[in-house]
Design a protein around this motif. Structure first.
Motif, short mmCIF file in Angstrom:
data_model
loop_
_atom_site.label_atom_id
_atom_site.label_comp_id
_atom_site.label_asym_id
_atom_site.label_seq_id
_atom_site.Cartn_x
_atom_site.Cartn_y
_atom_site.Cartn_z
N CYS A 157 -11.57 -7.27 -36.52
CA CYS A 157 -10.36 -8.08 -36.63
C CYS A 157 -10.66 -9.31 -37.49
O CYS A 157 -11.66 -9.99 -37.26
N CYS A 216 -4.36 -13.64 -33.23
CA CYS A 216 -5.31 -13.19 -34.25
C CYS A 216 -4.73 -13.34 -35.65
O CYS A 216 -5.41 -13.77 -36.57
N CYS A 267 -13.46 -9.55 -33.39
CA CYS A 267 -13.96 -8.52 -32.48
C CYS A 267 -13.80 -7.15 -33.12
O CYS A 267 -13.02 -6.96 -34.05
N CYS A 319 -6.14 -7.30 -34.38
CA CYS A 319 -5.73 -6.86 -33.06
C CYS A 319 -4.20 -6.99 -32.97
O CYS A 319 -3.61 -7.76 -33.71
N CYS A 334 -10.03 -12.75 -34.68
CA CYS A 334 -11.02 -13.10 -33.65
C CYS A 334 -12.39 -12.47 -33.91
O CYS A 334 -13.33 -12.74 -33.20
ZN LIG Z 1 -8.43 -10.09 -32.95
#
Ligand SMILES: [Zn+2]
Length: 86
Positions: free
Chosen positions: A4, A48, A9, A43, A7
């Motif tokens: 992402c 985000c 992740c 995401c 963020c």
């Molecule tokens: Zn994210």
């Protein structure tokens, strides 16, 4: 797995929202995940998107400066996509 740009992740591709720069320079959400163009993943979370916009990560990933109006439209489309607005 894709990262992402908000963020940072990592999640499976199908759980993420793909944003692309089309060959004619438009920024849009690719619901099918199959459109051609340079893409970035987020995401399904508006936080985000906002982080990515604030840090210029989207511009960087798509290698394009995104005009404010396009950001506005993208944000609306994103909210629609994640079901926040109808
Ligand atoms: Zn994210």
């Amino acid at each position: 797995m894709r990262t992402c740009i908000g963020c940072q992740c990592k999640k499976p591709k199908k759980e993420m929202i793909r944003i692309i720069r089309t060959p004619d320079g438009k920024i849009e959400i690719d619901k099918t995940g199959k459109k051609s163009g340079r893409g970035a993943y987020l995401c399904g979370n508006v936080e985000c998107l906002d982080i990515a916009l604030r840090k210029n990560n989207l511009n960087r990933s798509l290698k394009q400066d995104i005009p404010l109006q396009a950001i506005d439209e993208l944000r609306k489309a994103f909210l629609k996509n994640i079901g926040v607005i109808g």
